[in-house]
Every structure is written in structure tokens, then in C-alpha cells.
Scaffold this motif. Structure first.
Motif, PDB file in Angstrom:
ATOM      1  N   PRO B  21       0.815  -1.226   0.000  1.00  0.00           N
ATOM      2  CA  PRO B  21       0.000   0.000   0.000  1.00  0.00           C
ATOM      3  C   PRO B  21       0.845   1.272   0.000  1.00  0.00           C
ATOM      4  CG  PRO B  21       0.062  -0.955   2.185  1.00  0.00           C
ATOM      5  CD  PRO B  21       0.843  -1.880   1.299  1.00  0.00           C
ATOM      6  N   SER B  22       2.153   1.124   0.226  1.00  0.00           N
ATOM      7  CA  SER B  22       2.974   2.326   0.381  1.00  0.00           C
ATOM      8  C   SER B  22       4.058   2.477  -0.683  1.00  0.00           C
ATOM      9  CB  SER B  22       3.638   2.316   1.766  1.00  0.00           C
ATOM     10  OG  SER B  22       4.408   1.152   1.905  1.00  0.00           O
ATOM     11  N   MET B  23       4.163   1.540  -1.598  1.00  0.00           N
ATOM     12  CA  MET B  23       5.197   1.649  -2.625  1.00  0.00           C
ATOM     13  C   MET B  23       4.703   1.060  -3.947  1.00  0.00           C
ATOM     14  SD  MET B  23       9.075   0.142  -2.577  1.00  0.00           S
ATOM     15  CE  MET B  23       9.896   1.338  -1.571  1.00  0.00           C
ATOM     16  N   PRO B  25       5.372  -0.147  -8.076  1.00  0.00           N
ATOM     17  CA  PRO B  25       6.495  -0.730  -8.825  1.00  0.00           C
ATOM     18  C   PRO B  25       7.447   0.337  -9.368  1.00  0.00           C
ATOM     19  CG  PRO B  25       4.470  -1.850  -9.415  1.00  0.00           C
ATOM     20  CD  PRO B  25       4.084  -0.700  -8.538  1.00  0.00           C
ATOM     21  N   GLY B  26       6.904   1.510  -9.746  1.00  0.00           N
ATOM     22  CA  GLY B  26       7.744   2.592 -10.261  1.00  0.00           C
ATOM     23  C   GLY B  26       8.722   3.095  -9.208  1.00  0.00           C
ATOM     24  N   GLU B  27       8.197   3.298  -7.997  1.00  0.00           N
ATOM     25  CA  GLU B  27       9.068   3.755  -6.898  1.00  0.00           C
ATOM     26  C   GLU B  27      10.107   2.694  -6.553  1.00  0.00           C
ATOM     27  OE1 GLU B  27       5.926   6.589  -4.447  1.00  0.00           O
ATOM     28  OE2 GLU B  27       5.905   4.428  -4.168  1.00  0.00           O
ATOM     29  N   LEU B  28       9.655   1.448  -6.576  1.00  0.00           N
ATOM     30  CA  LEU B  28      10.585   0.346  -6.297  1.00  0.00           C
ATOM     31  C   LEU B  28      11.715   0.332  -7.323  1.00  0.00           C
ATOM     32  CD1 LEU B  28      11.223  -2.330  -4.732  1.00  0.00           C
ATOM     33  CD2 LEU B  28       9.873  -3.499  -6.457  1.00  0.00           C
ATOM     34  N   ALA B  29      11.340   0.557  -8.605  1.00  0.00           N
ATOM     35  CA  ALA B  29      12.350   0.549  -9.668  1.00  0.00           C
ATOM     36  C   ALA B  29      13.366   1.662  -9.456  1.00  0.00           C
ATOM     37  CB  ALA B  29      11.665   0.691 -11.025  1.00  0.00           C
ATOM     38  N   LEU B  30      12.865   2.860  -9.096  1.00  0.00           N
ATOM     39  CA  LEU B  30      13.777   3.993  -8.882  1.00  0.00           C
ATOM     40  C   LEU B  30      14.778   3.681  -7.768  1.00  0.00           C
ATOM     41  CD1 LEU B  30      11.509   7.169  -9.162  1.00  0.00           C
ATOM     42  CD2 LEU B  30      13.414   6.506 -10.626  1.00  0.00           C
ATOM     43  N   ARG B  31      14.273   3.125  -6.675  1.00  0.00           N
ATOM     44  CA  ARG B  31      15.170   2.821  -5.554  1.00  0.00           C
ATOM     45  C   ARG B  31      16.115   1.679  -5.903  1.00  0.00           C
ATOM     46  NH1 ARG B  31      12.456   2.875   0.244  1.00  0.00           N
ATOM     47  NH2 ARG B  31      14.663   2.727   0.752  1.00  0.00           N
ATOM     48  N   ASP B  58      21.991 -11.402  -6.122  1.00  0.00           N
ATOM     49  CA  ASP B  58      21.676 -11.744  -4.731  1.00  0.00           C
ATOM     50  C   ASP B  58      21.846 -10.528  -3.809  1.00  0.00           C
ATOM     51  OD1 ASP B  58      21.089 -14.281  -5.436  1.00  0.00           O
ATOM     52  OD2 ASP B  58      22.974 -15.180  -4.785  1.00  0.00           O
ATOM     53  N   ARG B  59      22.920  -9.772  -4.059  1.00  0.00           N
ATOM     54  CA  ARG B  59      23.167  -8.600  -3.221  1.00  0.00           C
ATOM     55  C   ARG B  59      22.049  -7.565  -3.415  1.00  0.00           C
ATOM     56  NH1 ARG B  59      24.332  -4.018  -4.025  1.00  0.00           N
ATOM     57  NH2 ARG B  59      24.688  -4.351  -6.233  1.00  0.00           N
ATOM     58  N   LEU B  60      21.663  -7.366  -4.686  1.00  0.00           N
ATOM     59  CA  LEU B  60      20.602  -6.399  -4.967  1.00  0.00           C
ATOM     60  C   LEU B  60      19.265  -6.851  -4.367  1.00  0.00           C
ATOM     61  CD1 LEU B  60      19.661  -3.815  -6.368  1.00  0.00           C
ATOM     62  CD2 LEU B  60      19.279  -5.154  -8.435  1.00  0.00           C
ATOM     63  N   ILE B  61      18.982  -8.145  -4.497  1.00  0.00           N
ATOM     64  CA  ILE B  61      17.722  -8.666  -3.943  1.00  0.00           C
ATOM     65  C   ILE B  61      17.691  -8.457  -2.431  1.00  0.00           C
ATOM     66  CG2 ILE B  61      16.429 -10.809  -3.475  1.00  0.00           C
ATOM     67  CD1 ILE B  61      16.086  -9.849  -6.338  1.00  0.00           C
ATOM     68  N   GLU B  62      18.819  -8.698  -1.784  1.00  0.00           N
ATOM     69  CA  GLU B  62      18.900  -8.488  -0.340  1.00  0.00           C
ATOM     70  C   GLU B  62      18.580  -7.034   0.008  1.00  0.00           C
ATOM     71  OE1 GLU B  62      22.432  -9.317   2.671  1.00  0.00           O
ATOM     72  OE2 GLU B  62      22.190 -10.892   1.177  1.00  0.00           O
ATOM     73  N   GLU B  63      19.109  -6.137  -0.816  1.00  0.00           N
ATOM     74  CA  GLU B  63      18.877  -4.698  -0.616  1.00  0.00           C
ATOM     75  C   GLU B  63      17.407  -4.355  -0.875  1.00  0.00           C
ATOM     76  OE1 GLU B  63      21.479  -2.453  -0.042  1.00  0.00           O
ATOM     77  OE2 GLU B  63      20.224  -0.655  -0.060  1.00  0.00           O
ATOM     78  N   ILE B  64      16.865  -4.912  -1.968  1.00  0.00           N
ATOM     79  CA  ILE B  64      15.476  -4.597  -2.343  1.00  0.00           C
ATOM     80  C   ILE B  64      14.508  -5.075  -1.258  1.00  0.00           C
ATOM     81  CG2 ILE B  64      13.633  -5.272  -3.938  1.00  0.00           C
ATOM     82  CD1 ILE B  64      15.649  -5.104  -6.212  1.00  0.00           C
ATOM     83  N   ARG B  65      14.789  -6.223  -0.697  1.00  0.00           N
ATOM     84  CA  ARG B  65      13.888  -6.769   0.330  1.00  0.00           C
ATOM     85  C   ARG B  65      13.769  -5.837   1.536  1.00  0.00           C
ATOM     86  NH1 ARG B  65      11.878 -12.028   0.156  1.00  0.00           N
ATOM     87  NH2 ARG B  65      13.011 -13.555  -1.093  1.00  0.00           N
ATOM     88  N   THR B  66      14.819  -5.081   1.813  1.00  0.00           N
ATOM     89  CA  THR B  66      14.778  -4.199   2.983  1.00  0.00           C
ATOM     90  C   THR B  66      13.832  -3.016   2.773  1.00  0.00           C
ATOM     91  OG1 THR B  66      16.652  -2.877   2.202  1.00  0.00           O
ATOM     92  CG2 THR B  66      17.173  -4.748   3.621  1.00  0.00           C
ATOM     93  N   PHE B  67      13.479  -2.699   1.516  1.00  0.00           N
ATOM     94  CA  PHE B  67      12.602  -1.547   1.270  1.00  0.00           C
ATOM     95  C   PHE B  67      11.228  -1.750   1.912  1.00  0.00           C
ATOM     96  CE2 PHE B  67      14.931  -0.898  -3.062  1.00  0.00           C
ATOM     97  CZ  PHE B  67      16.053  -0.441  -2.381  1.00  0.00           C
ATOM     98  N   ASP B  68      10.719  -2.971   1.801  1.00  0.00           N
ATOM     99  CA  ASP B  68       9.386  -3.278   2.345  1.00  0.00           C
ATOM    100  C   ASP B  68       9.304  -4.802   2.523  1.00  0.00           C
ATOM    101  OD1 ASP B  68       6.800  -3.253   3.116  1.00  0.00           O
ATOM    102  OD2 ASP B  68       6.025  -2.095   1.425  1.00  0.00           O
TER     103      ASP B  68
END
Lengths: 151, 155
Positions: B21-23, B25-31, B58-68
Motif C-alpha cells: 500500500p505504500s510503494m 512498482p515505479g518507486e521500487l524501480a527507482l530505488r 543476490d546482493r541487490l535482492i537483499e537490498e530490495i527486500r529491505t525496502f518493504d
């Protein structure tokens, strides 16, 4: 880190939960990726060549249709490699043609025959079942060895 | 049959789904772009596809998971992004496999709820386990009913 076979082999939820809780999910994508990235004879769309039904003979008898043997050439090595499995029994998204249906039956049979730890579940239909689903998966995955050689 | 020379050899591709509800796909892509460091990122309607060397992904996925953490879900993909054998730009209609994702997407909110609740309790042992599904729960077709169906079909 244990190798956990997921059924349906394309499941987003199972793949994510297994990886999230520190193990390696074994699904269809790994088998397909191996074929897509191997040079050889052009056989679109999935690079399933006439060699696959021959490889599938390891998992199904010669009188079994080549469609099943070809599919088992993808799933069979993953089942052999797996150390545990999570099965969703009411996965209506795992439907398909007769080849897919029979392969699914053979996959489930092979997993159960292997004698490894198996968790069988149904997809949650409400929040309470969602909590139970995630808790059951986490408890099962926590019981598997995290490091090489761990009991 | 011609010769096949694969692209993107020794890479992995992963789907990142977001149901938040707070992010968007566009915002996720930017981050994700900010943290990508050479990993190929493709924005989609449901999230992202990331493609690159296994360690980088793997490193990026680990980072992405922390967003939400409880609203982002990840799975492997066999094909690289935009592959003409799978891309709907070439095939028309939904990409093969999309319908399965769509089916599971409806269940994701329950999984999110489960993850939130387990995080809150921090100890899953308190949660009662679901009853194991019965193998033979589905009722079998009665032989008389089968005969009726056959007769109906023939007449």
C-alpha cells in the motif's frame, strides 16, 4: 542451507518463503534456465530437444509418453538434488494438459518415495490461514539443516 | 533445426513482485536503480525483473527486500527479460506464466499478514499449525453417474 523442492514448481509464494527463511528453492525456473543458457540445437520455446525424453528414461519407463519423460528430464534431476519438499495440494494453477497432469503425479510420487522431509499444505483463504501457512513453512524450514553437515 | 547460441550466459534472472500500500512498482524501480551497480533492471506492472551475475543479483535482492520486507516477494525466472520466446510484445496476450502469478497474487496479502504476525510474535511456535490436507478428500465419481453421463453423451 537445504535444497527444498517446491510444488507447484513455479510457485512464487513457496519460492519466496524458502529463500526468505534461508534455504534454496528448487523450482522449474532452474531447469529451464539451464537449458536456455546452454548452446546446442535451436528448439524454441523452451529448448527442450529430442534428447530430453531419452534423459527422462531414468525417471519413467519407455512406454510412458515422451511428453512426460521430457518434462521429467527437467524435474527429475531437481528431485534427486532436493533434501526436502514443500507441496501445496490444492494448487489449481498447476493444471495443464495430460502431459503436465501425469508429470505432476509422477513428481508427487517421486517426492514421497524419496523418504525426505515433506510439508503438505493448502493455500490460505483468509488471514488466519495465512498466519498458519507461514508459521508452518517457517517451522518446517527451521527444522532443516542450515549449514553443510549439520544434522 | 539451426544452431542455438544463448544470450546472457552465466547470469540469473529474478522476478520481484510488490504488493504494497505504500510503494508502487515505479518507486521500487527507482530505488532499485540507485542500488543496482550494473545489474539489469526492467520495470513491470507487478514489480521488476533483475538480471545479472548471481552474486550481484543476490546482493541487490537483499537490498530490495529491505525496502518493504513483508510486501516484496522474489522468485527465479528461467528466461532473461525481453526474450522473444516469452515476451508478450512478440507473442500477444499475457506472457506464459503470468496467469499463475496472477492466481498467487491474490493470496499474497494473506502471506503478508502471516509474515507480519510472525514478526510481531517473533516466535512461530505459538501459532497453531494447519491440519494436514486429506489425500483422498475429493469425492470419486460414482459408477452409476458415469454411466448416465455416457448415455447422455451418446443420445
Amino acid at each position: 542451507m537445504a535444497k527444498v523442492f517446491i510444488y507447484p514448481a513455479t510457485s512464487l509464494i513457496l519460492s519466496d518463503l524458502v529463500a526468505r527463511f534461508g534455504h534454496k528453492p528448487l523450482g522449474a525456473a532452474l531447469g529451464i534456465r539451464e537449458r536456455i543458457q546452454t548452446a546446442g540445437v535451436d528448439s524454441p520455446p523452451l529448448q527442450i530437444t529430442p534428447e530430453e525424453p531419452k534423459r527422462g528414461l531414468k525417471y519413467a519407463a519407455v512406454e510412458v509418453p515422451s511428453g512426460v519423460r521430457g518434462r521429467m528430464a527437467i524435474y527429475g534431476p531437481l528431485i534427486e538434488e532436493s533434501e526436502a519438499a514443500i507441496i501445496v495440494t490444492d494448487a489449481d494453477l498447476a493444471f495443464g494438459c495430460m502431459g503436465c497432469a501425469r508429470t505432476d503425479e509422477l513428481i508427487l510420487f517421486s517426492l514421497r518415495q524419496k523418504g525426505m522431509p515433506i510439508l503438505e499444505l493448502k493455500y490460505p483463504t483468509n488471514e488466519e490461514e495465512g498466519i498458519q501457512f507461514v508459521a508452518a513453512v517457517r517451522k518446517f524450514l527451521d527444522s532443516l539443516p542450515k549449514e553443510e553437515g549439520e544434522a | 533445426m539451426g544452431e542455438y547460441r544463448p544470450d546472457y550466459v552465466d547470469t540469473v534472472t529474478k522476478y520481484v513482485f510488490i504488493e504494497s500500500p505504500s510503494m508502487t512498482p515505479g518507486e521500487l524501480a527507482l530505488r532499485a536503480y540507485e542500488a543496482s551497480e550494473g545489474v539489469l533492471i526492467k520495470e513491470t506492472c507487478f514489480g521488476l525483473q533483475v538480471s545479472g551475475e548471481p552474486e550481484s543479483v543476490d546482493r541487490l535482492i537483499e537490498e530490495i527486500r529491505t525496502f518493504d520486507p513483508v510486501h516484496i516477494f522474489v522468485k527465479d525466472r528461467g528466461f532473461p527479460p525481453g526474450d522473444p520466446r516469452r515476451c508478450r510484445a512478440n507473442l500477444g496476450g499475457a506472457r506464459p506464466g503470468y496467469l499463475g502469478h496472477e492466481r498467487e497474487f491474490r493470496v499474497l496479502r494473506y502471506i503478508t499478514r502471516g509474515l507480519e504476525e510472525l514478526d510481531r510474535r517473533e516466535e512461530g511456535a505459538e501459532v497453531p499449525e494447519p491440519a494436514p490436507p486429506a489425500r483422498e478428500a475429493r469425492q470419486k465419481l460414482d459408477i452409476k453417474r458415469l454411466q448416465e453421463l455416457i448415455d447422455t453423451e451418446e443420445s
